[in-house]
Design an enzyme around this catalytic site. Structure first.
Site, PDB file in Angstrom:
ATOM      1  N   ARG A 120       1.336  -1.107   0.403  1.00 35.09           N
ATOM      2  CA  ARG A 120       0.197  -0.132   0.168  1.00 35.09           C
ATOM      3  C   ARG A 120       0.833   1.816   0.105  1.00 35.09           C
ATOM      4  O   ARG A 120       0.668   1.920   1.061  1.00 35.09           O
ATOM      5  CB  ARG A 120      -0.133  -0.013   1.515  1.00 35.09           C
ATOM      6  CG  ARG A 120      -2.050  -1.441   1.181  1.00 35.09           C
ATOM      7  CD  ARG A 120      -3.300  -0.770   1.097  1.00 35.09           C
ATOM      8  NE  ARG A 120      -4.501  -1.263   0.650  1.00 35.09           N
ATOM      9  CZ  ARG A 120      -5.277  -1.461   1.168  1.00 35.09           C
ATOM     10  NH1 ARG A 120      -6.472  -1.176   1.929  1.00 35.09           N
ATOM     11  NH2 ARG A 120      -6.030  -1.326  -0.087  1.00 35.09           N
ATOM     12  N   GLN A 125      -0.418   2.306  -5.526  1.00 40.06           N
ATOM     13  CA  GLN A 125      -1.683   2.256  -6.182  1.00 40.06           C
ATOM     14  C   GLN A 125      -2.775   2.206  -7.486  1.00 40.06           C
ATOM     15  O   GLN A 125      -3.647   1.683  -6.944  1.00 40.06           O
ATOM     16  CB  GLN A 125      -1.832   3.894  -5.185  1.00 40.06           C
ATOM     17  CG  GLN A 125      -2.819   4.047  -4.466  1.00 40.06           C
ATOM     18  CD  GLN A 125      -2.942   5.764  -3.973  1.00 40.06           C
ATOM     19  OE1 GLN A 125      -2.602   6.766  -4.971  1.00 40.06           O
ATOM     20  NE2 GLN A 125      -3.083   5.974  -3.164  1.00 40.06           N
ATOM     21  N   ASP A 128      -3.936  -1.127  -7.318  1.00 37.20           N
ATOM     22  CA  ASP A 128      -4.699  -1.547  -5.625  1.00 37.20           C
ATOM     23  C   ASP A 128      -6.273  -2.583  -5.862  1.00 37.20           C
ATOM     24  O   ASP A 128      -7.177  -1.533  -6.517  1.00 37.20           O
ATOM     25  CB  ASP A 128      -3.978  -0.852  -4.612  1.00 37.20           C
ATOM     26  CG  ASP A 128      -5.204  -0.712  -3.457  1.00 37.20           C
ATOM     27  OD1 ASP A 128      -5.393  -2.104  -2.899  1.00 37.20           O
ATOM     28  OD2 ASP A 128      -4.593  -0.075  -2.676  1.00 37.20           O
ATOM     29  N   SER A 131      -8.501  -1.602  -2.868  1.00 38.62           N
ATOM     30  CA  SER A 131      -8.957  -0.582  -3.307  1.00 38.62           C
ATOM     31  C   SER A 131     -10.144  -0.615  -4.391  1.00 38.62           C
ATOM     32  O   SER A 131     -11.460   0.008  -4.134  1.00 38.62           O
ATOM     33  CB  SER A 131      -7.890   0.322  -3.229  1.00 38.62           C
ATOM     34  OG  SER A 131      -7.109   0.686  -2.275  1.00 38.62           O
ATOM     35  N   TYR A 226      -3.431  -0.148   7.564  1.00 33.32           N
ATOM     36  CA  TYR A 226      -4.409  -0.143   8.104  1.00 33.32           C
ATOM     37  C   TYR A 226      -4.775  -0.478  10.045  1.00 33.32           C
ATOM     38  O   TYR A 226      -4.000  -0.337   9.710  1.00 33.32           O
ATOM     39  CB  TYR A 226      -4.149  -2.047   7.628  1.00 33.32           C
ATOM     40  CG  TYR A 226      -3.874  -2.233   6.508  1.00 33.32           C
ATOM     41  CD1 TYR A 226      -5.071  -2.578   6.135  1.00 33.32           C
ATOM     42  CD2 TYR A 226      -2.728  -2.998   5.686  1.00 33.32           C
ATOM     43  CE1 TYR A 226      -5.759  -3.497   4.711  1.00 33.32           C
ATOM     44  CE2 TYR A 226      -3.346  -3.626   4.669  1.00 33.32           C
ATOM     45  CZ  TYR A 226      -4.047  -3.617   4.060  1.00 33.32           C
ATOM     46  OH  TYR A 226      -4.146  -3.815   2.534  1.00 33.32           O
TER      47      TYR A 226
HETATM   48  P1  NAD Z   1     -10.023  -2.354   5.438  1.00 34.17           P
HETATM   49  O1  NAD Z   1     -10.414  -3.656   4.595  1.00 34.17           O
HETATM   50  O2  NAD Z   1      -8.925  -3.196   5.711  1.00 34.17           O
HETATM   51  O3  NAD Z   1     -10.727  -1.877   6.614  1.00 34.17           O
HETATM   52  C1  NAD Z   1     -12.049  -1.251   6.682  1.00 34.17           C
HETATM   53  C2  NAD Z   1     -11.667  -0.226   7.254  1.00 34.17           C
HETATM   54  O4  NAD Z   1     -12.191  -1.066   9.312  1.00 34.17           O
HETATM   55  C3  NAD Z   1     -10.525   0.070   7.719  1.00 34.17           C
HETATM   56  O5  NAD Z   1     -10.977   1.726   7.508  1.00 34.17           O
HETATM   57  C4  NAD Z   1     -10.206  -0.383   9.519  1.00 34.17           C
HETATM   58  O6  NAD Z   1      -9.824   1.169  10.151  1.00 34.17           O
HETATM   59  C5  NAD Z   1     -11.502  -0.222  10.074  1.00 34.17           C
HETATM   60  N1  NAD Z   1     -11.677  -0.994  11.230  1.00 34.17           N
HETATM   61  C6  NAD Z   1     -11.045  -2.101  11.567  1.00 34.17           C
HETATM   62  N2  NAD Z   1     -10.980  -2.248  12.594  1.00 34.17           N
HETATM   63  C7  NAD Z   1     -12.349  -1.950  12.732  1.00 34.17           C
HETATM   64  C8  NAD Z   1     -12.997  -1.827  13.802  1.00 34.17           C
HETATM   65  N3  NAD Z   1     -12.099  -2.627  15.062  1.00 34.17           N
HETATM   66  N4  NAD Z   1     -13.664  -0.219  14.323  1.00 34.17           N
HETATM   67  C9  NAD Z   1     -14.132   0.147  13.162  1.00 34.17           C
HETATM   68  N5  NAD Z   1     -13.259  -0.295  12.252  1.00 34.17           N
HETATM   69  C10 NAD Z   1     -12.681  -0.674  12.149  1.00 34.17           C
HETATM   70  O7  NAD Z   1      -8.725  -0.602   4.956  1.00 34.17           O
HETATM   71  P2  NAD Z   1      -8.897  -0.400   3.398  1.00 34.17           P
HETATM   72  O8  NAD Z   1     -10.075   0.131   3.541  1.00 34.17           O
HETATM   73  O9  NAD Z   1      -8.678  -1.391   2.604  1.00 34.17           O
HETATM   74  O10 NAD Z   1      -7.434   0.248   3.555  1.00 34.17           O
HETATM   75  C11 NAD Z   1      -7.536   1.018   4.816  1.00 34.17           C
HETATM   76  C12 NAD Z   1      -7.095   2.296   4.563  1.00 34.17           C
HETATM   77  O11 NAD Z   1      -5.532   1.539   3.638  1.00 34.17           O
HETATM   78  C13 NAD Z   1      -7.767   3.484   3.628  1.00 34.17           C
HETATM   79  O12 NAD Z   1      -8.229   4.191   4.160  1.00 34.17           O
HETATM   80  C14 NAD Z   1      -6.563   4.021   2.784  1.00 34.17           C
HETATM   81  O13 NAD Z   1      -5.949   4.905   4.211  1.00 34.17           O
HETATM   82  C15 NAD Z   1      -5.239   3.066   3.057  1.00 34.17           C
HETATM   83  N6  NAD Z   1      -4.550   2.757   1.593  1.00 34.17           N
HETATM   84  C16 NAD Z   1      -3.579   3.004   0.569  1.00 34.17           C
HETATM   85  C17 NAD Z   1      -3.490   2.469  -0.184  1.00 34.17           C
HETATM   86  C18 NAD Z   1      -2.638   3.259  -0.865  1.00 34.17           C
HETATM   87  O14 NAD Z   1      -1.670   3.741  -0.676  1.00 34.17           O
HETATM   88  N7  NAD Z   1      -1.363   2.395  -1.926  1.00 34.17           N
HETATM   89  C19 NAD Z   1      -4.226   1.638  -0.775  1.00 34.17           C
HETATM   90  C20 NAD Z   1      -5.612   1.377  -0.199  1.00 34.17           C
HETATM   91  C21 NAD Z   1      -5.488   2.250   1.149  1.00 34.17           C
END
Ligand code: NAD
Length: 374
Positions: A120, A125, A128, A131, A226
């Site tokens: 990530r 990006q 990904d 995403s 994460y």
């Molecule tokens: P994910 O599908 O693993 O999780 C979804 C959401 O659930 C996350 O926001 C996480 O914080 C939340 N979560 C986990 N446990 C929880 C709990 N107990 N209570 C409430 N919420 C909880 O995550 P995702 O959506 O794939 O990605 C998370 C973050 O990663 C993104 O928002 C972004 O900031 C980052 N990201 C970066 C890149 C990149 O830089 N290439 C790409 C994708 C995502």
């Protein structure tokens, strides 16, 4: 090099890339073999692939003649057994859950890449798939919630009286959650969202939703964006806040996940029993156990009049755009593996190639998967 595109198995309707990507691979001097009828579930005919420069062949031929095999879903053990050790496998095979599959790839000496392990980082990006697919899921989850709810989403002022807007609670404001917030707002609902990562508060608010704050969440910068496992004290405070908000919500969209672990249970049975009859829970974390205690993966259950929808593969139900996005991500990744003359170039000095590679020459390369093997 020959890239082989395989037909998916089971109910999967997506395809790993559309004809437009086949054309781009051909431009890069790669031969593209497509299993006959592979694209039909995503409305892509054999003719469209042929016009793009791909060759339509039997499954047998794709499996034996391709250097690099591409699909979306995880392969069956029988399929891996059929593969020669010189093959390169690329799909989204969830190695953190599928230790047996990793072991099989290791034993066969196959080089395997898993698209869900793309690092990530900013450079990665455009590759990904998590995403991209979360974007589709967040969108579809809201449409599903809206169509199952016995109420309107937007506020209406009519001659027959005023209809209050629906209240949507989004648990987890990552990629799927933020998309769900945006779509629910566009449909006119009032939206509240909760996440353990305080960094998302501003994004949630900028989409016009309210951020439910619970103090004391554990965050770890080393977790690559994460969430991490939370303390018991935080979990109790969080539970109270979620239960109170869920009781007033019409629709709850669950998206909270922790990579490689069971999804956190955020809606226990008692919380569901406090919700209004007719309200709807759409649980996108269903395949990893669900955020709702009562969720059944790929099933809809009704408890105390609350409908709990455990659909974990919405992208498959929107196969054209989901395949378009998945394929673009795959192409951006494949570009790292294709030399100027169209031959295979495995450069493990590249952090994206090394991070996405799970097995190579009988060794596990990805560090998170490696930790599973002690
Ligand atoms: P994910 O599908 O693993 O999780 C979804 C959401 O659930 C996350 O926001 C996480 O914080 C939340 N979560 C986990 N446990 C929880 C709990 N107990 N209570 C409430 N919420 C909880 O995550 P995702 O959506 O794939 O990605 C998370 C973050 O990663 C993104 O928002 C972004 O900031 C980052 N990201 C970066 C890149 C990149 O830089 N290439 C790409 C994708 C995502």
């Amino acid at each position: 090099m020959i890239v082989g595109l395989l037909k998916e198995s089971g109910n999967e309707q997506r395809i790993a890339f559309l004809p437009e990507i086949a054309a781009r691979l051909v431009q890069q001097k790669v031969r593209v073999f497509v299993e006959k009828d592979a694209g039909l579930t995503a409305f892509q005919s054999n003719q469209l692939y042929e016009e793009a420069g791909a060759e339509i062949v039997s499954r047998e031929e794709v499996l034996t003649k391709s250097d690099l095999l591409v699909q979306i879903g995880e392969p069956s053990p029988e399929l891996v057994e059929q593969l020669g050790s010189d093959k390169i496998w690329l799909s989204q095979y969830n190695p953190l859950w599928n230790k047996n599959l990793v072991t099989q790839f290791l034993q066969k000496g196959i080089t395997s890449f898993s698209m869900d392990s793309i690092p990530r980082t900013s450079r990665a990006q455009a590759m990904d798939v998590l995403s991209s697919m979360a974007t589709v899921s967040g969108y579809k989850a809201v449409l599903e919630g809206a169509s199952q709810l016995p109420n309107f989403f937007p506020m209406f002022m009519t001659a027959a009286g005023t209809i209050r807007p629906a209240t949507v609670l989004v648990l987890g404001a990552g990629v799927a959650g933020l998309q769900a917030i945006a779509i629910a707002r566009k449909l006119g609902a009032q939206v509240q969202a909760f996440d353990v990562r305080s960094a998302v508060k501003e994004e949630v608010m900028s989409l016009g939703a309210r951020f439910v704050e619970v103090e004391g969440a554990k965050e770890d910068a080393a977790a690559g964006g994460y969430a991490v496992e939370q303390t018991e004290e935080f979990k109790q405070k969080q539970q109270q806040a979620i239960n109170d908000h869920a009781a007033k919500a019409d629709v709850v969209i669950c998206t909270a996940q922790i990579p490689g672990r069971k999804a956190p249970v955020l809606l226990p049975k008692e919380a569901v029993e406090r919700m209004k009859p007719g309200s709807v829970i759409v649980d996108l974390a269903a395949s990893s156990g669900g955020n709702c205690e009562l969720t059944q993966d790929n099933e809809t259950v009704v408890h105390h009049g609350v409908k709990i929808i455990g659909q974990s593969n919405y992208p498959s139900l929107m196969p054209v755009d989901a395949s378009k996005m998945y394929g673009k991500n795959v192409f951006n990744f494949l570009e790292l593996l294709i030399a100027d003359d169209g031959s295979l170039n495995l450069n493990f000095e590249d952090d994206i190639v090394a991070g996405t590679c799970i097995t190579h020459q009988g060794e596990v390369l990805n560090s998170r998967v490696k930790s599973l093997f002690g």
